[in-house]
Motif scaffolding. Sequence first.
Motif, PDB file in Angstrom:
ATOM      1  N   VAL A 178      46.868  57.269   4.139  1.00  0.00           N
ATOM      2  CA  VAL A 178      45.989  57.324   5.307  1.00  0.00           C
ATOM      3  C   VAL A 178      45.102  56.080   5.306  1.00  0.00           C
ATOM      4  O   VAL A 178      44.958  55.400   4.291  1.00  0.00           O
ATOM      5  N   GLU A 179      44.522  55.798   6.456  1.00  0.00           N
ATOM      6  CA  GLU A 179      43.546  54.715   6.561  1.00  0.00           C
ATOM      7  C   GLU A 179      42.151  55.277   6.320  1.00  0.00           C
ATOM      8  O   GLU A 179      41.772  56.295   6.922  1.00  0.00           O
ATOM      9  N   ILE A 180      41.387  54.617   5.475  1.00  0.00           N
ATOM     10  CA  ILE A 180      40.029  55.058   5.176  1.00  0.00           C
ATOM     11  C   ILE A 180      39.062  53.906   5.441  1.00  0.00           C
ATOM     12  O   ILE A 180      39.169  52.834   4.833  1.00  0.00           O
ATOM     13  N   GLY A 184      32.447  49.580   6.903  1.00  0.00           N
ATOM     14  CA  GLY A 184      33.048  48.441   7.579  1.00  0.00           C
ATOM     15  C   GLY A 184      34.335  47.923   6.984  1.00  0.00           C
ATOM     16  O   GLY A 184      34.974  47.034   7.546  1.00  0.00           O
ATOM     17  N   ARG A 185      34.752  48.473   5.849  1.00  0.00           N
ATOM     18  CA  ARG A 185      35.996  48.037   5.214  1.00  0.00           C
ATOM     19  C   ARG A 185      37.044  49.143   5.344  1.00  0.00           C
ATOM     20  O   ARG A 185      36.758  50.323   5.140  1.00  0.00           O
ATOM     21  N   LEU A 229      32.726  58.650   5.520  1.00  0.00           N
ATOM     22  CA  LEU A 229      34.077  58.094   5.624  1.00  0.00           C
ATOM     23  C   LEU A 229      34.657  58.373   7.009  1.00  0.00           C
ATOM     24  O   LEU A 229      34.399  59.416   7.613  1.00  0.00           O
ATOM     25  N   VAL A 230      35.464  57.433   7.481  1.00  0.00           N
ATOM     26  CA  VAL A 230      36.218  57.617   8.713  1.00  0.00           C
ATOM     27  C   VAL A 230      37.694  57.511   8.344  1.00  0.00           C
ATOM     28  O   VAL A 230      38.162  56.441   7.923  1.00  0.00           O
ATOM     29  N   VAL A 231      38.420  58.612   8.485  1.00  0.00           N
ATOM     30  CA  VAL A 231      39.809  58.681   8.036  1.00  0.00           C
ATOM     31  C   VAL A 231      40.733  58.802   9.247  1.00  0.00           C
ATOM     32  O   VAL A 231      40.484  59.611  10.149  1.00  0.00           O
TER      33      VAL A 231
END
Length: 269
Positions: free
Chosen positions: A50-52, A56-57, A72-74
């Motif tokens: 998944v993208e985490i 900002g990274r 966190l934004v997943v």
Amino acid sequence: MVRLTIDGKVVEAKKGTSILHAAESVGIKIPTLCYIKDLLPDGSCRMCMVEIENRGRTKMETACTAQVAEGLVVTTNSEKVRNARRNVLDMLLSNHKTDCFSCRANGDCKLQDLCYEYGVSKTSYEGEQTDLPIDDSNPFFTYNPNLCILCHRCVNTCHKIVGRGAIDTMERGFDSVIGTPFNVDWIDTTCESCGNCVQACPTGALTMKRRTKYRPYQVDKKVLTTCPHCATGCQYYLVVRDNEIVDVEAADGPSNKGLLCVKGRSGCF
């Protein structure tokens, strides 16, 4: 408790929870091949990438091993994520026989299901494939190393759930196979032929020999019942085809939790 966002949904989860579990708690499905519930994650199949985004990274991680954290934004289903999963399937097929019609697990294979879902029908990594002899020496099941994806589900089930440790990953690299320690005969190992490793296998690498009598899509019904062989009260499903019991599958009963012994799984065959 921490708060994070998964696919636009705000999720509260206990610190230490995996992103995989946090996503499941709000109905978001993340595909896996090696993961086994209630065991420490193996993280070997890489299907749950998944993208985490954090401060900002953005990076790619496996959802079964990555833990939740505040803010966190997943993202679980972006095109970048889907491409990563396609590449995993592509590489798995590079050393996997694709004659699915002759496979005993046809219609009951997680690898097959995921390849259909992600549109991967053949590999782009052409080259040598494993061509090892099929181990048919066990009286109840067969191991075909040419269909094995080395997810370790069978090994982890035997070691950490059943507690026998009868099988392990042998050799290294391209020669890796699942086998008995020191390659001794089944009769000389601690294996009790319970078949729990077979039920854990997500492909056709480990199959019960009686699978030659049917394919999953030919099953008429599955009947939940209690094993009669002892007083433990394990529950399983009788697999019925044309009014004949052709197999049994362990149910998640209160006393057996999805496991069976050799009598329960093979005592009536």
